[in-house]
Design a protein around this motif. Structure first.
Motif, PDB file in Angstrom:
ATOM      1  N   VAL A   1      48.409  29.273  38.327  1.00 12.36           N
ATOM      2  CA  VAL A   1      49.101  28.978  37.046  1.00 12.36           C
ATOM      3  C   VAL A   1      49.955  29.903  36.451  1.00 12.36           C
ATOM      4  CG1 VAL A   1      47.794  27.012  36.919  1.00 12.36           C
ATOM      5  CG2 VAL A   1      47.035  29.109  35.783  1.00 12.36           C
ATOM      6  N   ASP A   2      49.578  31.233  36.597  1.00 10.38           N
ATOM      7  CA  ASP A   2      50.093  32.481  35.778  1.00 10.38           C
ATOM      8  C   ASP A   2      51.192  33.215  36.689  1.00 10.38           C
ATOM      9  OD1 ASP A   2      48.968  33.783  37.829  1.00 10.38           O
ATOM     10  OD2 ASP A   2      47.490  34.884  36.559  1.00 10.38           O
ATOM     11  N   GLY A   3      51.658  32.467  37.890  1.00 11.58           N
ATOM     12  CA  GLY A   3      52.376  33.109  38.519  1.00 11.58           C
ATOM     13  C   GLY A   3      52.118  33.957  39.749  1.00 11.58           C
ATOM     14  N   SER A   4      50.827  34.256  39.869  1.00 12.48           N
ATOM     15  CA  SER A   4      50.192  35.369  40.805  1.00 12.48           C
ATOM     16  C   SER A   4      50.007  34.589  41.939  1.00 12.48           C
ATOM     17  CB  SER A   4      49.188  36.301  40.089  1.00 12.48           C
ATOM     18  OG  SER A   4      48.058  35.136  39.877  1.00 12.48           O
ATOM     19  N   GLN A   5      49.527  35.412  42.992  1.00 19.47           N
ATOM     20  CA  GLN A   5      48.859  34.864  44.247  1.00 19.47           C
ATOM     21  C   GLN A   5      47.577  35.621  44.488  1.00 19.47           C
ATOM     22  OE1 GLN A   5      52.589  35.543  46.825  1.00 19.47           O
ATOM     23  NE2 GLN A   5      52.634  33.153  47.106  1.00 19.47           N
ATOM     24  N   PRO A   6      46.335  35.528  43.779  1.00 16.41           N
ATOM     25  CA  PRO A   6      45.304  36.206  44.163  1.00 16.41           C
ATOM     26  C   PRO A   6      44.767  36.027  45.445  1.00 16.41           C
ATOM     27  CG  PRO A   6      44.851  34.480  42.584  1.00 16.41           C
ATOM     28  CD  PRO A   6      46.370  34.533  42.869  1.00 16.41           C
ATOM     29  N   ASP A   7      44.407  37.192  46.167  1.00 15.04           N
ATOM     30  CA  ASP A   7      44.076  37.051  47.456  1.00 15.04           C
ATOM     31  C   ASP A   7      42.493  37.952  47.515  1.00 15.04           C
ATOM     32  OD1 ASP A   7      43.485  37.037  50.352  1.00 15.04           O
ATOM     33  OD2 ASP A   7      45.421  38.205  50.792  1.00 15.04           O
ATOM     34  N   CYS A   8      41.594  36.896  47.054  1.00 12.99           N
ATOM     35  CA  CYS A   8      40.209  37.538  46.971  1.00 12.99           C
ATOM     36  C   CYS A   8      39.409  38.041  47.874  1.00 12.99           C
ATOM     37  CB  CYS A   8      39.585  36.367  46.146  1.00 12.99           C
ATOM     38  SG  CYS A   8      37.874  36.740  45.762  1.00 12.99           S
ATOM     39  N   PHE A   9      39.491  37.393  49.079  1.00 15.94           N
ATOM     40  CA  PHE A   9      38.633  37.883  50.016  1.00 15.94           C
ATOM     41  C   PHE A   9      39.147  39.294  50.647  1.00 15.94           C
ATOM     42  CE2 PHE A   9      37.179  33.703  49.507  1.00 15.94           C
ATOM     43  CZ  PHE A   9      35.609  33.950  49.780  1.00 15.94           C
ATOM     44  N   ARG A  10      40.463  39.544  50.553  1.00 20.64           N
ATOM     45  CA  ARG A  10      40.777  40.878  51.158  1.00 20.64           C
ATOM     46  C   ARG A  10      40.819  41.834  50.175  1.00 20.64           C
ATOM     47  NH1 ARG A  10      45.996  43.563  51.005  1.00 20.64           N
ATOM     48  NH2 ARG A  10      46.751  41.982  49.835  1.00 20.64           N
ATOM     49  N   TYR A  11      40.725  41.455  48.879  1.00 21.20           N
ATOM     50  CA  TYR A  11      40.412  42.413  47.733  1.00 21.20           C
ATOM     51  C   TYR A  11      38.773  42.608  47.749  1.00 21.20           C
ATOM     52  CZ  TYR A  11      39.593  44.000  43.228  1.00 21.20           C
ATOM     53  OH  TYR A  11      39.217  44.577  41.922  1.00 21.20           O
ATOM     54  N   LEU A  12      37.872  41.669  48.044  1.00 20.27           N
ATOM     55  CA  LEU A  12      36.847  42.009  48.170  1.00 20.27           C
ATOM     56  C   LEU A  12      36.170  43.144  49.439  1.00 20.27           C
ATOM     57  CD1 LEU A  12      34.957  38.247  48.042  1.00 20.27           C
ATOM     58  CD2 LEU A  12      35.046  40.159  46.167  1.00 20.27           C
ATOM     59  N   LEU A  13      36.984  42.955  50.381  1.00 18.48           N
ATOM     60  CA  LEU A  13      36.646  43.905  51.488  1.00 18.48           C
ATOM     61  C   LEU A  13      37.333  45.250  51.048  1.00 18.48           C
ATOM     62  CD1 LEU A  13      37.099  41.448  54.597  1.00 18.48           C
ATOM     63  CD2 LEU A  13      34.935  42.464  53.687  1.00 18.48           C
ATOM     64  N   GLU A  14      38.479  45.287  50.875  1.00 20.25           N
ATOM     65  CA  GLU A  14      38.965  46.485  50.713  1.00 20.25           C
ATOM     66  C   GLU A  14      38.997  47.286  49.523  1.00 20.25           C
ATOM     67  OE1 GLU A  14      43.342  45.503  51.681  1.00 20.25           O
ATOM     68  OE2 GLU A  14      42.821  44.628  53.670  1.00 20.25           O
ATOM     69  N   VAL A  15      38.730  46.587  48.261  1.00 20.97           N
ATOM     70  CA  VAL A  15      38.456  47.230  47.141  1.00 20.97           C
ATOM     71  C   VAL A  15      37.006  47.329  46.629  1.00 20.97           C
ATOM     72  CG1 VAL A  15      39.253  47.487  44.889  1.00 20.97           C
ATOM     73  CG2 VAL A  15      40.873  46.575  46.573  1.00 20.97           C
ATOM     74  N   GLN A  16      36.426  45.944  46.074  1.00 18.93           N
ATOM     75  CA  GLN A  16      35.100  45.945  45.716  1.00 18.93           C
ATOM     76  C   GLN A  16      34.085  46.405  46.536  1.00 18.93           C
ATOM     77  OE1 GLN A  16      34.218  42.056  43.809  1.00 18.93           O
ATOM     78  NE2 GLN A  16      32.226  42.655  43.451  1.00 18.93           N
ATOM     79  N   GLU A  17      34.144  45.881  47.751  1.00 22.28           N
ATOM     80  CA  GLU A  17      32.924  46.519  48.705  1.00 22.28           C
ATOM     81  C   GLU A  17      33.149  47.647  49.244  1.00 22.28           C
ATOM     82  OE1 GLU A  17      32.312  43.540  51.720  1.00 22.28           O
ATOM     83  OE2 GLU A  17      32.086  41.715  50.248  1.00 22.28           O
ATOM     84  N   ALA A  18      34.258  48.390  49.237  1.00 20.39           N
ATOM     85  CA  ALA A  18      34.827  49.806  49.530  1.00 20.39           C
ATOM     86  C   ALA A  18      34.474  50.578  48.299  1.00 20.39           C
ATOM     87  CB  ALA A  18      36.038  49.756  49.869  1.00 20.39           C
ATOM     88  N   GLY A  19      34.017  50.035  47.214  1.00 18.36           N
ATOM     89  CA  GLY A  19      33.493  50.938  46.132  1.00 18.36           C
ATOM     90  C   GLY A  19      34.651  51.490  45.345  1.00 18.36           C
ATOM     91  N   LYS A  20      35.772  50.877  45.596  1.00 16.86           N
ATOM     92  CA  LYS A  20      37.080  51.463  44.789  1.00 16.86           C
ATOM     93  C   LYS A  20      37.111  50.988  43.333  1.00 16.86           C
ATOM     94  CE  LYS A  20      39.977  52.088  48.999  1.00 16.86           C
ATOM     95  NZ  LYS A  20      40.946  51.616  49.582  1.00 16.86           N
ATOM     96  N   PRO A  21      37.745  51.698  42.556  1.00 14.16           N
ATOM     97  CA  PRO A  21      37.801  51.137  40.997  1.00 14.16           C
ATOM     98  C   PRO A  21      38.711  49.885  41.168  1.00 14.16           C
ATOM     99  CG  PRO A  21      38.578  53.364  41.174  1.00 14.16           C
ATOM    100  CD  PRO A  21      38.186  53.030  42.718  1.00 14.16           C
ATOM    101  N   ALA A  22      38.331  48.956  40.050  1.00 13.09           N
ATOM    102  CA  ALA A  22      39.110  47.723  40.132  1.00 13.09           C
ATOM    103  C   ALA A  22      40.516  47.898  39.898  1.00 13.09           C
ATOM    104  CB  ALA A  22      38.504  46.782  39.192  1.00 13.09           C
ATOM    105  N   ASP A  23      41.338  47.061  41.010  1.00 11.19           N
ATOM    106  CA  ASP A  23      42.658  47.331  40.860  1.00 11.19           C
ATOM    107  C   ASP A  23      43.330  46.339  41.674  1.00 11.19           C
ATOM    108  OD1 ASP A  23      45.434  47.953  40.671  1.00 11.19           O
ATOM    109  OD2 ASP A  23      45.137  49.851  41.435  1.00 11.19           O
ATOM    110  N   VAL A  24      43.867  45.312  41.063  1.00 11.86           N
ATOM    111  CA  VAL A  24      44.598  44.203  41.661  1.00 11.86           C
ATOM    112  C   VAL A  24      45.831  44.441  42.341  1.00 11.86           C
ATOM    113  CG1 VAL A  24      42.757  42.538  40.468  1.00 11.86           C
ATOM    114  CG2 VAL A  24      45.113  42.907  39.706  1.00 11.86           C
ATOM    115  N   SER A  25      46.458  45.467  42.001  1.00 15.90           N
ATOM    116  CA  SER A  25      47.730  45.889  42.602  1.00 15.90           C
ATOM    117  C   SER A  25      47.971  45.622  44.033  1.00 15.90           C
ATOM    118  CB  SER A  25      48.287  47.284  42.398  1.00 15.90           C
ATOM    119  OG  SER A  25      47.955  47.514  40.954  1.00 15.90           O
TER     120      SER A  25
END
Length: 303
Positions: A276-300
């Protein structure tokens, strides 16, 4: 708009959360949407929450479709059979079946080994998560296969690829969510001769009513939740998975997905819809590549 005009849909488990978002978006597509659940304006379930199936049905109608609330406990075969008979009597067909029945939030015990888990809670969770889907398919699919092109969506948590490589932190929860994916795979085989399609579909980090309460925010102030967990930035509204299902239902070539495990973020890239905000959140790719990789939160690049 009106891509689903004259289509008849059932959102089983449409009281709140993903089910409500799905029902609304099917309505926005012009569909007639039956909304089922246990909580009405006069009766509540073990959740003891304020959301009702009547509210969801009204939101469906407001979005442009026709919402029809039918109180149904999907663990009671007689009630599900009566629901199937009502849809058959009213419209003579069912084009879209969404199995979003869950009910396990209050039963899940996280980070507890099987030998310490409550068997009573665990078996209740499995019944709510699996038996309900099987009972619903048993009674509703004879109506869906009467014509070609029917779509069944089994809503779960996690894609097959993700769940196969990640233990979901509780034995009963893990089993429930992976079982739904397997149900969709089985349905794909059974429905194919009838030219119908079955898929499993997961949202990402869902901003359901209950999740918003966990973070102490509202949908309007959800970004305040980033103070508690910065990775909450990848979260999505229940409307996002609703738009995924609407896109699937409107796709004349949807059978190419038969038996597949899909995510809202994945389908957004294919069908070019947004949250609804015009974005396309790709959560599962983010989980693997950012959150589980221990990187700082950044949804760019991830929404």
């Amino acid at each position: 708009m009106n891509a689903l005009a004259n289509k008849v849909a059932l959102v089983a488990g449409g009281t709140r959360g993903a089910g409500r978002g799905i029902a609304i978006e099917l309505g926005a597509g012009g569909a007639i949407v039956y909304v089922t659940g246990r909580t009405t304006r006069t009766e509540t379930s073990e959740y003891n929450r304020p959301e009702t199936i009547e509210e969801t049905a009204e939101l469906v109608t407001k979005a442009g479709g026709k919402g029809i609330a039918v109180q149904t406990d999907h663990l009671v075969p007689e009630q599900v059979e009566a629901l199937a008979n009502k849809i058959k009597s009213d419209h003579g067909k069912l084009d879209i079946l969404v199995n979003d029945i869950w009910g396990g939030e209050l039963l899940t015990e996280w980070h507890v080994p099987i030998w310490e888990l409550s068997l009573e809670k665990g078996f209740r969770l499995l019944r709510l998560a699996i038996d309900t889907h099987l009972i619903t398919n048993h009674y509703l699919l004879p109506l869906l296969i009467k014509q070609k092109g029917g779509l069944v969506v089994e809503v779960t948590d996690g894609t097959k690829a993700y769940n196969d490589t990640h233990y979901r932190l509780s034995m009963f929860y893990d089993l429930a969510k992976s079982s739904i994916i397997r149900i969709a795979e089985g349905l794909a085989h059974e429905l194919a001769p009838h030219h119908c399609t079955a898929v499993s579909l997961t949202p990402g980090w869902l901003r359901s009513e209950m999740m918003l309460e966990v973070f102490g925010v509202t949908e309007e102030t959800w970004r305040d939740g980033l103070k508690t967990d910065p990775h909450f930035a990848i979260s999505e509204t229940p409307r996002f998975i609703g738009r995924a299902i609407t896109a699937l239902a409107a796709d004349g070539d949807r059978h190419r997905w038969n038996g597949k495990s899909l995510s809202s973020g994945e389908l957004a890239k294919v069908y070019h819809f947004t949250d609804v905000d015009g974005s396309q959140p790709d959560c599962f790719r983010y989980l693997l590549e950012v959150q589980e990789a221990g990187k700082p939160a950044d949804v760019s690049g991830y929404r």
